[in-house]
Design an enzyme around this catalytic site. Structure first.
Site, PDB file in Angstrom:
ATOM      1  NE  ARG A  20       7.980  -3.145  -1.512  1.00 17.77           N
ATOM      2  CZ  ARG A  20       8.683  -4.251  -1.807  1.00 17.77           C
ATOM      3  NH1 ARG A  20       8.293  -5.042  -2.780  1.00 17.77           N
ATOM      4  NH2 ARG A  20       9.773  -4.550  -1.136  1.00 17.77           N
ATOM      5  CG  ASP A  68      15.771  -3.942   9.477  1.00 17.64           C
ATOM      6  OD1 ASP A  68      14.941  -4.852   9.684  1.00 17.64           O
ATOM      7  OD2 ASP A  68      16.924  -4.165   9.074  1.00 17.64           O
ATOM      8  CB  VAL A  69      10.172  -4.987  11.688  1.00 14.58           C
ATOM      9  CG1 VAL A  69       9.254  -3.779  11.552  1.00 14.58           C
ATOM     10  CG2 VAL A  69      10.121  -5.863  10.451  1.00 14.58           C
ATOM     11  CG  ASN A  95       2.351  -7.784   5.636  1.00 19.44           C
ATOM     12  OD1 ASN A  95       1.821  -8.686   5.011  1.00 19.44           O
ATOM     13  ND2 ASN A  95       3.083  -6.835   5.022  1.00 19.44           N
ATOM     14  CE1 TYR A 160       8.778 -16.337   3.368  1.00 19.06           C
ATOM     15  CE2 TYR A 160       7.633 -18.215   2.404  1.00 19.06           C
ATOM     16  CZ  TYR A 160       7.644 -16.883   2.780  1.00 19.06           C
ATOM     17  OH  TYR A 160       6.522 -16.105   2.571  1.00 19.06           O
ATOM     18  CE  LYS A 164       6.425 -15.758   6.118  1.00 23.77           C
ATOM     19  NZ  LYS A 164       5.860 -14.474   6.598  1.00 23.77           N
ATOM     20  CB  ILE A 193      -0.770 -13.216  -2.436  1.00 22.28           C
ATOM     21  CG1 ILE A 193      -1.349 -14.166  -1.377  1.00 22.28           C
ATOM     22  CG2 ILE A 193      -1.592 -11.930  -2.532  1.00 22.28           C
ATOM     23  CD1 ILE A 193      -2.744 -14.687  -1.616  1.00 22.28           C
TER      24      ILE A 193
HETATM   25  P1  NAP Z   1       6.261  -7.679  -0.791  1.00 21.98           P
HETATM   26  O1  NAP Z   1       5.334  -7.225  -1.871  1.00 21.98           O
HETATM   27  O2  NAP Z   1       7.636  -8.116  -1.126  1.00 21.98           O
HETATM   28  O3  NAP Z   1       6.306  -6.545   0.343  1.00 21.98           O
HETATM   29  C1  NAP Z   1       7.123  -6.765   1.472  1.00 21.98           C
HETATM   30  C2  NAP Z   1       6.871  -5.667   2.480  1.00 21.98           C
HETATM   31  O4  NAP Z   1       7.682  -5.944   3.637  1.00 21.98           O
HETATM   32  C3  NAP Z   1       7.287  -4.304   1.971  1.00 21.98           C
HETATM   33  O5  NAP Z   1       6.400  -3.342   2.509  1.00 21.98           O
HETATM   34  C4  NAP Z   1       8.685  -4.129   2.559  1.00 21.98           C
HETATM   35  O6  NAP Z   1       9.046  -2.766   2.754  1.00 21.98           O
HETATM   36  C5  NAP Z   1       8.498  -4.805   3.902  1.00 21.98           C
HETATM   37  N1  NAP Z   1       9.755  -5.250   4.509  1.00 21.98           N
HETATM   38  C6  NAP Z   1      10.650  -6.144   4.056  1.00 21.98           C
HETATM   39  N2  NAP Z   1      11.669  -6.271   4.911  1.00 21.98           N
HETATM   40  C7  NAP Z   1      11.424  -5.413   5.942  1.00 21.98           C
HETATM   41  C8  NAP Z   1      12.109  -5.062   7.133  1.00 21.98           C
HETATM   42  N3  NAP Z   1      13.292  -5.626   7.459  1.00 21.98           N
HETATM   43  N4  NAP Z   1      11.553  -4.119   7.941  1.00 21.98           N
HETATM   44  C9  NAP Z   1      10.366  -3.538   7.647  1.00 21.98           C
HETATM   45  N5  NAP Z   1       9.679  -3.843   6.528  1.00 21.98           N
HETATM   46  C10 NAP Z   1      10.204  -4.766   5.687  1.00 21.98           C
HETATM   47  O7  NAP Z   1       5.620  -8.925   0.004  1.00 21.98           O
HETATM   48  P2  NAP Z   1       4.111  -9.472   0.117  1.00 21.98           P
HETATM   49  O8  NAP Z   1       3.925 -10.494  -0.931  1.00 21.98           O
HETATM   50  O9  NAP Z   1       3.154  -8.358   0.264  1.00 21.98           O
HETATM   51  O10 NAP Z   1       4.262 -10.268   1.498  1.00 21.98           O
HETATM   52  C11 NAP Z   1       3.779  -9.796   2.731  1.00 21.98           C
HETATM   53  C12 NAP Z   1       3.819 -10.947   3.737  1.00 21.98           C
HETATM   54  O11 NAP Z   1       3.038 -12.026   3.230  1.00 21.98           O
HETATM   55  C13 NAP Z   1       5.208 -11.519   3.986  1.00 21.98           C
HETATM   56  O12 NAP Z   1       5.351 -11.859   5.344  1.00 21.98           O
HETATM   57  C14 NAP Z   1       5.232 -12.767   3.129  1.00 21.98           C
HETATM   58  O13 NAP Z   1       6.140 -13.726   3.623  1.00 21.98           O
HETATM   59  C15 NAP Z   1       3.795 -13.213   3.238  1.00 21.98           C
HETATM   60  N6  NAP Z   1       3.366 -14.097   2.146  1.00 21.98           N
HETATM   61  C16 NAP Z   1       3.346 -13.671   0.844  1.00 21.98           C
HETATM   62  C17 NAP Z   1       2.921 -14.544  -0.150  1.00 21.98           C
HETATM   63  C18 NAP Z   1       2.862 -14.148  -1.622  1.00 21.98           C
HETATM   64  O14 NAP Z   1       2.647 -15.033  -2.464  1.00 21.98           O
HETATM   65  N7  NAP Z   1       3.019 -12.905  -1.977  1.00 21.98           N
HETATM   66  C19 NAP Z   1       2.506 -15.842   0.186  1.00 21.98           C
HETATM   67  C20 NAP Z   1       2.539 -16.224   1.513  1.00 21.98           C
HETATM   68  C21 NAP Z   1       2.972 -15.353   2.486  1.00 21.98           C
HETATM   69  P3  NAP Z   1       9.762  -1.897   1.558  1.00 21.98           P
HETATM   70  O15 NAP Z   1       8.686  -1.700   0.509  1.00 21.98           O
HETATM   71  O16 NAP Z   1      10.161  -0.637   2.201  1.00 21.98           O
HETATM   72  O17 NAP Z   1      10.877  -2.731   1.029  1.00 21.98           O
END
Ligand code: NAP
Length: 248
Positions: A20, A68-69, A95, A160, A164, A193
């Protein structure tokens, strides 16, 4: 030629956390550019299956790997499966991440360790596992998804920020050591995002002050990842994509 003029046909990509949000958009963009894709997830296997199905309907190969990475054995088994069922990954996008909101006084040791394991150690484990094949091939692309919180305070917490910022240090360290091997290592640092992760953050003050006036989209982040992967002279950098948010 696929997306953004990038041709990745014949390449295999592993995207962690691709069930997702941002990871899903990256997986799809890589496939649109011609790559076969391993879609990693943790718990949402059905959502990952839907991502893989969409990629296959576009003519590329895709597999789903729940792992689980933050766990070494799980990462080794994942990378072995990608090699067996597709080919050893040429492209690794770290990611997967979690953002558990904690104020300073509520943050405990378990929260801290968990943030470092899932957001930082995971990238180390995935890089170490995929590196030998990239080296042997003399070509590789590693992109680590950081955050504006690596440099700004952000709204999640110091655990966090630390994870990061560590990820960006890891990026520069690997980049310097792998440049001569044909492998680039960069970070992409998104601001807010529109994903599930952003949901609990929407009510916060910081989210109301995005200069561009809206959250970014996962596709906008994926576009930057593709740009980074296309460029063989860009390495060791953090590319920010944040709608003008500098230090929240
Ligand atoms: P998200 O919608 O919460 O999705 C998180 C993803 O990571 C999901 O696919 C989840 O898998 C997977 N995940 C979580 N823990 C895991 C683990 N231990 N092993 C394998 N997979 C794992 O997050 P997102 O917003 O797309 O974020 C993606 C990346 O962007 C992250 O690194 C986040 O820190 C970074 N980021 C996001 C934002 C923002 O505003 N959204 C801003 C800056 C940086 P499941 O679906 O199976 O749970």
């Amino acid at each position: 030629m696929g997306h953004f003029g990038v041709d990745l046909s014949g390449r295999v990509a592993l995207v962690t956390g691709a069930s997702r949000g941002i990871g899903r958009a990256i997986a799809q963009a890589l496939a649109d550019a011609g790559a076969d894709v391993a879609v990693n997830c943790h718990q949402h296997v059905e959502r990952a299956q839907a991502v893989a199905a969409a990629i296959r309907s576009g003519g590329r190969r895709a597999i789903v790997i729940a792992a689980d990475v933050s766990q070494r054995q799980a990462v080794l088994a994942m990378v072995e499966r990608v090699a067996r069922e597709l080919a050893p990954p040429d492209i690794l996008v770290n990611n997967a991440g979690i953002a558990t909101v904690r104020e300073i006084d509520a943050l405990d040791e378990a929260d801290f360790d968990h943030s470092i394991s899932v957001n930082l150690k995971s990238a180390f484990l995935c890089i170490q596992a995929t590196l030998p094949a990239m080296r042997a091939r003399g070509w590789g692309r590693i992109v680590n998804i950081s955050s504006a919180a690596a440099r700004g305070a952000g709204v999640v917490g110091v655990h966090y920020n630390a994870a990061k910022a560590g990820l960006e240090g890891l990026t520069r360290g690997y980049a310097a050591r792998l440049a001569s091997a044909g492998i680039t290592v960069n970070a992409v640092a998104p601001g807010p995002i529109d994903t599930d992760m952003a949901e609990p953050l929407r009510r916060t003050e910081a989210f109301r002050h995005i200069p561009v006036g809206r959250l970014g989209t996962p596709d906008e982040v994926a576009q930057v990842v593709l740009m980074v992967i296309a460029n063989a002279f860009l390495t060791g950098q953090t590319v920010a994509i944040n709608g003008g948010v500098l230090l929240a």
